[in-house]
Write a protein that holds these residues in place. Structure first.
Motif, PDB file in Angstrom:
ATOM      1  N   THR A 301      -1.871   1.313  -6.102  1.00  0.00           N
ATOM      2  CA  THR A 301      -2.005   1.291  -4.481  1.00  0.00           C
ATOM      3  C   THR A 301      -3.180   0.822  -4.264  1.00  0.00           C
ATOM      4  O   THR A 301      -3.273   0.069  -3.131  1.00  0.00           O
ATOM      5  CB  THR A 301      -1.398   2.817  -4.103  1.00  0.00           C
ATOM      6  OG1 THR A 301      -0.304   3.274  -4.750  1.00  0.00           O
ATOM      7  CG2 THR A 301      -1.388   2.800  -2.563  1.00  0.00           C
ATOM      8  N   ALA A 302      -4.262   1.381  -4.714  1.00  0.00           N
ATOM      9  CA  ALA A 302      -5.792   0.971  -4.221  1.00  0.00           C
ATOM     10  C   ALA A 302      -5.799  -0.532  -4.452  1.00  0.00           C
ATOM     11  O   ALA A 302      -6.524  -1.057  -3.497  1.00  0.00           O
ATOM     12  CB  ALA A 302      -6.639   1.827  -4.785  1.00  0.00           C
ATOM     13  N   LEU A 303      -5.186  -1.112  -5.540  1.00  0.00           N
ATOM     14  CA  LEU A 303      -5.545  -2.316  -5.749  1.00  0.00           C
ATOM     15  C   LEU A 303      -4.511  -3.303  -5.091  1.00  0.00           C
ATOM     16  O   LEU A 303      -4.389  -4.560  -5.140  1.00  0.00           O
ATOM     17  CB  LEU A 303      -5.533  -2.742  -7.105  1.00  0.00           C
ATOM     18  CG  LEU A 303      -6.683  -2.007  -8.088  1.00  0.00           C
ATOM     19  CD1 LEU A 303      -6.454  -2.121  -9.612  1.00  0.00           C
ATOM     20  CD2 LEU A 303      -7.888  -2.651  -7.748  1.00  0.00           C
ATOM     21  N   GLY A 304      -3.662  -2.754  -4.446  1.00  0.00           N
ATOM     22  CA  GLY A 304      -2.643  -3.701  -3.374  1.00  0.00           C
ATOM     23  C   GLY A 304      -1.431  -4.176  -4.187  1.00  0.00           C
ATOM     24  O   GLY A 304      -0.948  -5.192  -4.023  1.00  0.00           O
ATOM     25  N   VAL A 305      -1.025  -3.515  -5.451  1.00  0.00           N
ATOM     26  CA  VAL A 305      -0.084  -3.892  -6.470  1.00  0.00           C
ATOM     27  C   VAL A 305       0.748  -2.610  -6.743  1.00  0.00           C
ATOM     28  O   VAL A 305       0.942  -2.305  -7.884  1.00  0.00           O
ATOM     29  CB  VAL A 305      -0.527  -4.712  -7.498  1.00  0.00           C
ATOM     30  CG1 VAL A 305      -1.155  -6.069  -7.168  1.00  0.00           C
ATOM     31  CG2 VAL A 305      -1.874  -3.888  -8.372  1.00  0.00           C
ATOM     32  N   ALA A 306       1.155  -2.114  -5.726  1.00  0.00           N
ATOM     33  CA  ALA A 306       1.885  -0.595  -6.018  1.00  0.00           C
ATOM     34  C   ALA A 306       3.007  -0.813  -6.862  1.00  0.00           C
ATOM     35  O   ALA A 306       3.213   0.077  -7.518  1.00  0.00           O
ATOM     36  CB  ALA A 306       2.102  -0.198  -4.532  1.00  0.00           C
ATOM     37  N   ASP A 307       3.749  -1.929  -6.653  1.00  0.00           N
ATOM     38  CA  ASP A 307       4.964  -1.926  -7.446  1.00  0.00           C
ATOM     39  C   ASP A 307       4.742  -2.175  -8.948  1.00  0.00           C
ATOM     40  O   ASP A 307       5.655  -1.599  -9.632  1.00  0.00           O
ATOM     41  CB  ASP A 307       5.714  -3.362  -7.059  1.00  0.00           C
ATOM     42  CG  ASP A 307       6.395  -3.277  -5.796  1.00  0.00           C
ATOM     43  OD1 ASP A 307       6.437  -2.027  -5.132  1.00  0.00           O
ATOM     44  OD2 ASP A 307       6.587  -4.282  -5.016  1.00  0.00           O
TER      45      ASP A 307
END
Length: 461
Positions: A301-307
């Motif tokens: 989530t923090a890195l912008g790739v939650a999936d």
């Protein structure tokens, strides 16, 4: 300032009698800028430490220190520290008469060259060795980050935030590579005469002992990188190793990537590749704890790739966790094999260890062998470990060869014929058959018995 020396395996010029100076730096970014900390550890080829040097380096009034999330250095700590020009004399004196070593030698050399050029000071070229490239020829690993190579080669502890902790690890790596792994020089190193510069006081910093690595740090050691490596991916692995990634740290990472000329889509694809690799490693264990799933989702989530971090806890027993004891090249290769197979590699014996492997250099009275058995771990010797751990199939049991089977059957048939002839001879002799004829057929019977035994019992010969 530093020139990489060509290396060979066995057959070149050994390091006997030489000394190495292991260098590590902390910098303001990924591309040549300023050095904010410098450390050096000098070792003899036999591994004995001759000395250490460490200092913070002030890049100039008001110059930002760079990524504090990576090196932990604040601007306030640099105020009052010596400049690179004031440190250079001490560094050259420390390196005099030795071969310089760094893990990522091109990276270290680029920054030192940049600093020396800024000073306008002419410095002779120092002979150097990169442990990253040398390790590539010694052991196959998923990646060649300093922490990963140090773990595979049995270096105790873990490199921390400070440059000194990294230099200590590099010093042990070069000793192992030139020692038990047989790395040699293609030509004898030429050690130049170095000029002397004024020296001043240094300013080392204190660093607490790094804590035990958690799941995220161990999983990062098993993330595969390309043949050429990836500086940003390595940096990302270091940052997430503490199992926490705050929004400010992500912003700092993005700034570093931008400063290095990376577009946003390349940064995101690297984040996606890294988190996907972590998820695959977690699933490969067969056991996903709630804490592991939570940590991975937080990082994704923090890195912008939650999936990419969609991972559900999965119970299923105890994941394989291997501790390899030994100080030989074979032990190093087995540790590297464990990491390459995606299996957890332990640094010390705990209740989570499922397998303990000992190579011949481990004494029979090693206390950890007994303790591992008490903890329920499987104790193996190095030769049996690849099969027992499932890395290699068990040796095939060869079926009896057709020729051997036919000999066995033929031998038994011949023995039967011999017995039958002997029975007929005995009956015939009692019936009045001449003695000469009886002896003649008896010889055939005995020959058949002996020949049949010879064919049917090959193992006795």
């Amino acid at each position: 300032m530093i020139e990489s020396l060509p290396l060979l395996g066995a057959g070149g010029h050994p390091a006997h009698g030489l000394e190495f100076t292991a260098l590590e730096i902390r910098t303001t970014g990924l591309r040549p800028g300023h050095v904010v900390e410098l450390a050096a550890v000098r070792v003899h080829a036999d591994g004995s430490v001759a000395g250490e040097l460490a200092t913070l380096v002030d890049p100039g009034p008001g110059v930002p220190p760079g990524p504090a999330l990576v090196h932990g250095i604040t601007r306030g700590e640099l105020d009052g520290a010596p400049s690179f020009g004031a440190v250079l004399g001490s560094l050259l004196d420390f390196c005099r008469g030795s071969v310089v070593v760094a893990h990522d030698l091109p990276f270290v050399a680029a920054f030192l060259n940049h600093e020396a050029a800024r000073l306008g000071t002419g410095v002779p070229v120092l002979p150097g060795v990169g442990t990253l490239e040398a390790a590539r020829t010694a052991v196959p690993l998923p990646n060649y980050r300093l922490a990963t190579v140090a773990h595979a080669l049995g270096v105790p502890g873990r490199p921390g935030l400070s440059a000194l902790s990294g230099a200590r690890a590099v010093a042990q790596l070069v000793v192992a590579l030139f020692g038990r792994h047989g790395v040699t020089f293609a030509a004898p190193p030429a050690l130049p005469a170095l000029p002397r510069f004024a020296t001043g006081p240094l300013r080392p910093r204190e660093e607490p002992e790094p804590g035990e690595p958690g799941w995220m740090a161990e999983a990062a050691e098993r993330v595969v990188t390309g043949a050429g490596g990836d500086a940003y991916l390595d940096l990302l692995a270091e940052v997430v190793a503490d199992q926490h990634l705050a929004p400010g740290e992500v912003a700092a990472l993005a700034a570093l990537a931008a400063e290095a000329g990376w577009p946003a889509d390349r940064v995101r694809s690297t984040h996606l590749r890294f988190v996907t690799a972590l998820r695959e490693i977690a699933e490969r264990d067969g056991v996903v704890t709630a804490a592991e799933a939570r940590e991975l989702r937080q990082v994704a989530t923090a890195l912008g790739v939650a999936d990419a971090g969609d991972l559900r806890p999965a119970a299923g027993g105890k994941p394989t966790r291997v501790l390899v004891l030994g100080t030989t090249a074979a032990a190093d290769r087995l540790r590297a094999r464990v990491l390459a197979e995606g299996v957890q590699l332990a640094k010390k014996l705990t209740a989570s260890v499922t397998h303990l492997v000992a190579d011949p250099s481990v004494p029979a009275n090693e206390p950890r062998l007994t303790r591992a058995a008490e903890l329920g771990a499987v104790v193996l010797d190095a030769g049996a470990a690849p099969v027992a751990l499932g890395f290699e199939p068990p040796p095939a049991r060869h079926a009896a060869q057709p020729a051997t089977t036919s000999k066995l059957v033929g031998g038994r048939v011949l023995m039967g014929i011999g017995l039958l002839l002997m029975f007929i001879v005995v009956v015939a002799m009692f019936g009045g058959t001449p003695v000469g004829a009886g002896i003649f057929f008896a010889v055939f019977g005995v020959g058949a018995l002996l020949g049949g035994w010879w064919l049917a019992e090959p193992a006795s010969r």
